[in-house]
Design a protein around this motif. Structure first.
Motif, PDB file in Angstrom:
ATOM      1  N   CYS A  18       0.830  -1.211   0.000  1.00 49.33           N
ATOM      2  CA  CYS A  18       0.000   0.000   0.000  1.00 49.33           C
ATOM      3  C   CYS A  18       0.863   1.259   0.000  1.00 49.33           C
ATOM      4  O   CYS A  18       0.526   2.259  -0.639  1.00 49.33           O
ATOM      5  CB  CYS A  18      -0.933  -0.001   1.214  1.00 49.33           C
ATOM      6  SG  CYS A  18      -2.292  -1.185   1.089  1.00 49.33           S
ATOM      7  N   ARG A  19       1.970   1.223   0.718  1.00 51.72           N
ATOM      8  CA  ARG A  19       2.858   2.384   0.712  1.00 51.72           C
ATOM      9  C   ARG A  19       3.394   2.651  -0.687  1.00 51.72           C
ATOM     10  O   ARG A  19       3.474   3.808  -1.118  1.00 51.72           O
ATOM     11  CB  ARG A  19       4.030   2.160   1.677  1.00 51.72           C
ATOM     12  CG  ARG A  19       3.613   2.078   3.132  1.00 51.72           C
ATOM     13  CD  ARG A  19       4.830   2.146   4.031  1.00 51.72           C
ATOM     14  NE  ARG A  19       4.671   1.284   5.193  1.00 51.72           N
ATOM     15  CZ  ARG A  19       5.535   1.230   6.197  1.00 51.72           C
ATOM     16  NH1 ARG A  19       6.619   1.976   6.177  1.00 51.72           N
ATOM     17  NH2 ARG A  19       5.334   0.424   7.208  1.00 51.72           N
ATOM     18  N   LEU A  20       3.767   1.570  -1.376  1.00 51.39           N
ATOM     19  CA  LEU A  20       4.274   1.732  -2.734  1.00 51.39           C
ATOM     20  C   LEU A  20       3.194   2.283  -3.657  1.00 51.39           C
ATOM     21  O   LEU A  20       3.468   3.139  -4.516  1.00 51.39           O
ATOM     22  CB  LEU A  20       4.772   0.382  -3.260  1.00 51.39           C
ATOM     23  CG  LEU A  20       5.388   0.368  -4.657  1.00 51.39           C
ATOM     24  CD1 LEU A  20       6.663   1.208  -4.690  1.00 51.39           C
ATOM     25  CD2 LEU A  20       5.699  -1.052  -5.086  1.00 51.39           C
TER      26      LEU A  20
ATOM     27  N   MET B 196      12.376  -1.013  -2.001  1.00 48.46           N
ATOM     28  CA  MET B 196      11.913   0.348  -1.658  1.00 48.46           C
ATOM     29  C   MET B 196      13.131   1.268  -1.574  1.00 48.46           C
ATOM     30  O   MET B 196      13.532   1.739  -0.504  1.00 48.46           O
ATOM     31  CB  MET B 196      11.154   0.333  -0.332  1.00 48.46           C
ATOM     32  CG  MET B 196       9.754  -0.256  -0.424  1.00 48.46           C
ATOM     33  SD  MET B 196       8.580   0.773  -1.362  1.00 48.46           S
ATOM     34  CE  MET B 196       8.248   2.079  -0.208  1.00 48.46           C
ATOM     35  N   ASP B 197      13.756   1.456  -2.714  1.00 47.46           N
ATOM     36  CA  ASP B 197      15.014   2.204  -2.744  1.00 47.46           C
ATOM     37  C   ASP B 197      14.856   3.620  -3.293  1.00 47.46           C
ATOM     38  O   ASP B 197      15.830   4.354  -3.447  1.00 47.46           O
ATOM     39  CB  ASP B 197      16.055   1.458  -3.577  1.00 47.46           C
ATOM     40  CG  ASP B 197      15.570   1.164  -4.997  1.00 47.46           C
ATOM     41  OD1 ASP B 197      14.466   1.625  -5.355  1.00 47.46           O
ATOM     42  OD2 ASP B 197      16.282   0.470  -5.735  1.00 47.46           O
ATOM     43  N   GLY B 198      13.617   4.008  -3.628  1.00 51.23           N
ATOM     44  CA  GLY B 198      13.396   5.328  -4.180  1.00 51.23           C
ATOM     45  C   GLY B 198      13.900   5.502  -5.598  1.00 51.23           C
ATOM     46  O   GLY B 198      13.894   6.617  -6.133  1.00 51.23           O
TER      47      GLY B 198
ATOM     48  N   GLN C 287      12.332   0.345  -6.943  1.00 51.50           N
ATOM     49  CA  GLN C 287      10.975   0.711  -6.540  1.00 51.50           C
ATOM     50  C   GLN C 287      10.072   0.902  -7.752  1.00 51.50           C
ATOM     51  O   GLN C 287       8.909   0.491  -7.746  1.00 51.50           O
ATOM     52  CB  GLN C 287      11.037   2.002  -5.705  1.00 51.50           C
ATOM     53  CG  GLN C 287       9.700   2.402  -5.087  1.00 51.50           C
ATOM     54  CD  GLN C 287       9.862   3.481  -4.032  1.00 51.50           C
ATOM     55  OE1 GLN C 287      10.895   3.544  -3.365  1.00 51.50           O
ATOM     56  NE2 GLN C 287       8.857   4.314  -3.887  1.00 51.50           N
ATOM     57  N   LYS C 288      10.629   1.507  -8.797  1.00 55.04           N
ATOM     58  CA  LYS C 288       9.856   1.700 -10.023  1.00 55.04           C
ATOM     59  C   LYS C 288       9.491   0.362 -10.655  1.00 55.04           C
ATOM     60  O   LYS C 288       8.365   0.150 -11.111  1.00 55.04           O
ATOM     61  CB  LYS C 288      10.659   2.548 -11.005  1.00 55.04           C
ATOM     62  CG  LYS C 288       9.924   2.868 -12.291  1.00 55.04           C
ATOM     63  CD  LYS C 288      10.785   3.750 -13.196  1.00 55.04           C
ATOM     64  CE  LYS C 288      10.055   4.050 -14.522  1.00 55.04           C
ATOM     65  NZ  LYS C 288      10.908   4.880 -15.418  1.00 55.04           N
ATOM     66  N   GLU C 289      10.465  -0.569 -10.653  1.00 57.11           N
ATOM     67  CA  GLU C 289      10.219  -1.890 -11.244  1.00 57.11           C
ATOM     68  C   GLU C 289       9.171  -2.661 -10.443  1.00 57.11           C
ATOM     69  O   GLU C 289       8.290  -3.317 -11.006  1.00 57.11           O
ATOM     70  CB  GLU C 289      11.526  -2.681 -11.302  1.00 57.11           C
ATOM     71  CG  GLU C 289      11.401  -4.007 -12.029  1.00 57.11           C
ATOM     72  CD  GLU C 289      12.719  -4.757 -12.083  1.00 57.11           C
ATOM     73  OE1 GLU C 289      13.315  -4.969 -11.011  1.00 57.11           O
ATOM     74  OE2 GLU C 289      13.154  -5.115 -13.188  1.00 57.11           O
TER      75      GLU C 289
END
Length: 605
Positions: A10-12, A44-46, A50-52
């Motif tokens: 959910c955070r992502l 969750m590396d920003g 995270q994009k992938e």
């Protein structure tokens, strides 16, 4: 609104999370994985990770939505299970009808299979009847004709596109999926792949499914803006999947009217198509249907041997060579037993049988029961005590791991099943357990010592003129197969320790093997080699210490694009689950419970 205390999914997605555990309402509704835990996931590396991951979750949401609507999702994975259930059900019905005339007994003890009809309504031509390949044929003429036939209702030029997709598979992705499979010239090489595909429409469409998926992944990684090309690849993939199941249905119906010799060939081709679909699902990370697919393939494999035994009609067990002899003659023969240059059906059956036996052994470690093909191990994986002969199937040639390791893993699973049944009955004899385990352990240690001694001995191959130019992995002492075999053997020792002594990650024996395997894995000549050692990777990772977790994550993250390494990513997911609840695990925990903690059996091959 973005959630700061909810699950990482959910955070992502920047959604409010109700923080229900183990699955929040958002993830449950959307039928996607709910990632939770106090520690921040590595993706969750920003940045790119995270994009992938966000794109992966987006695709999962679309797939789940398609499932709820009852349509085919764009990742085309989930429908395979339902359709193969019907395939296997029809195979069972057709083969049992055939058994009346060929003396083949009906199936017993196999998984329940749904025999109800219901196939995609994709329109296509019926497959042409083919016979075992007793002589060379003009493959490329048949390739062109088959492509033209299949594309008669398509747009002009599709036949050429099909051939390009097919060559992409032959040239690039078959070697990628099976890097150790390099049959020598005297066995006929790999030309059987082309022969089989162009001679069997179900296999043709199955192969196009594989190729179009891989092409779409390649385009996604290399051509970010060419949406039209990617869309074309996905449209072809969806169409080929529908045609594949229609052709399998037709082939299964043909089985009922076959004589015994044709029966063996036809069933072996259907078995190969199912195993190929299974491997496709595994490569792209879908494991929820593994048990069903594996059960169907095992059912067909057993029926092939039963049919060969009925032809013998002497009450003796059929060997691999008896089965192969009913698939036509080799292109040339070297010896009466070891054959020669196998024709396409013979080579294909050997290849898919090796994969099936390995899959069955690995799956049995998660099912708490002996390998279902255990009765065939002595016939197929041993040389009968003769030091001068190779076993009928040498798994090293197919998966890079020598037979003795896989045989001992099968024995460990059988020992585990025996221990649990005796313990449940209150009749467990610890002395017998230790004695049986000691024999297995000594076999593994003796063969490991042999591997170490042979590491400095150069191998010679008078027909290996082009090996240097075709190796996918850099050279290393003893060869890549010895390296892979060594990793599997140490993982087998780990597995044996858990079976005998329970879940004790900090025991001296467990720590020795974990440290040894981790050191070996970090010496891999190429990151991609991990794809051939997923089961050892997962076994070791589940028993790792907290300080070692980052090293396992780094190995999995090095496999890019992630969409082509589904088994390794799934192994990491299993390991992450185990690490989260490390302090809650008891001595009665076993490896099967770890692998199935995701709610289904993951076939880690």
């Amino acid at each position: 609104m973005k959630s700061y205390d909810g699950c990482w999914t959910c955070r992502l997605r920047k959604k409010r999370c109700d923080e229900i555990r183990p699955v929040c309402r958002n993830c449950s509704t959307l039928q996607i994985t709910c990632h939770f835990g106090d520690e921040k996931p590595s993706w969750m590396d920003g940045g790119f990770g995270q994009k992938e991951k966000a794109e992966e979750i987006k695709q999962n949401v679309k797939s789940a939505a398609a499932r709820r609507r009852g349509t085919l999702p764009t990742d085309i994975l989930e429908p395979i299970a339902a359709e193969l259930d019907k395939d296997a059900g029809m195979a069972t019905g057709g083969l049992n009808r055939q058994s009346a005339s060929t003396k083949c007994p009906p199936f017993h003890g196999e998984p329940a299979l749904d025999s109800s009809p219901g196939w995609p309504s994709t329109r296509t031509r019926p497959s042409t009847k083919t016979t075992p390949s007793d002589a060379h044929r003009d493959s490329w003429n048949r390739l062109d004709m088959l492509s033209l036939n299949n594309s008669a209702d398509e747009k002009p030029g599709d036949s050429e596109l099909d051939r390009r997709f097919m060559m992409f598979y032959f040239d690039q992705f078959f070697p990628f999926l099976f890097p150790f499979y390099k049959p020598p010239l005297l066995e006929g090489g790999r030309s059987w792949i082309i022969e089989l595909v162009v001679g069997n429409q179900a296999m043709w469409h199955t192969t196009l499914c594989l190729s179009t998926y891989f092409v779409s992944v390649a385009m996604d990684g290399a051509i970010s803006g060419h949406i039209v090309c990617k869309t074309l690849a996905w449209e072809k993939l969806l169409k080929q999947m529908g045609v594949t199941f229609m052709m399998l249905q037709h082939n299964l119906q043909e089985v009922a009217s076959s004589n015994t010799l044709d029966l063996i060939v036809k069933i072996s081709r259907i078995m190969g198509s199912i195993i190929q679909l299974q491997r496709f699902e595994i490569s792209v990370g879908n494991f929820e249907n593994c048990r069903k697919h594996l059960g169907a393939a095992i059912t067909l494999f057993r029926q092939i041997f039963r049919a060969a035994e009925n032809v013998l009609d002497r009450g003796e067990l059929s060997t691999l060579y008896h089965v192969l002899s009913h698939m036509g003659r080799p292109l040339w023969a070297i010896t009466s037993q070891q054959g020669g240059a196998w024709n396409s059906d013979q080579a294909a059956f050997r290849f898919y049988s090796a994969l099936l036996i390995a899959d069955d052994i690995v799956a049995s470690t998660c099912m708490e029961e002996p390998p279902r093909l255990l009765e065939y191990h002595a016939r197929l994986l041993t040389n009968g005590g003769s030091l001068d002969e190779r076993p009928p199937l040498n798994l090293e040639d197919f998966i890079g791991c020598e037979n003795w390791v896989m045989l001992q893993i099968g024995e460990i699973v059988a020992l585990d099943a025996w221990k649990k049944s005796r313990k449940k009955a209150g009749q467990l004899d610890m002395m017998e357990l230790v004695a049986r385990a000691s024999a297995i352990k000594q076999t593994l240690l003796d063969n490991l010592a042999r591997l170490d001694a042979a590491a400095t001995t150069p191998k010679t191959n008078s027909l290996g003129l082009f090996t240097f130019y075709n190796d996918h992995f850099p050279p290393m002492p003893g060869g890549c197969t010895a390296f892979v075999t060594r990793v599997w053997a140490h993982a087998a020792l780990l597995y044996l320790s858990v079976v005998v002594s329970g879940w004790q990650p900090r025991s001296v024996e467990v720590r020795e093997n974990v440290v040894r395997i981790l050191a070996l894995l970090e010496q891999m000549p190429a990151p991609e080699l991990l794809r051939t050692m997923v089961w050892p990777f997962c076994m070791t990772g589940c028993l790792a210490e907290p300080g070692e977790e980052c090293r396992f994550r780094a190995m999995a993250d090095a496999l890019v694009p992630h969409r082509l390494f589904g088994a390794a990513r799934k192994a990491l997911e299993v390991m992450e689950n185990v690490w989260k609840c490390r302090d809650e695990l008891t001595i009665d925990t076993d490896f099967a419970a770890c692998v199935c903690s995701l709610g289904y059996m993951s076939l880690l091959v």
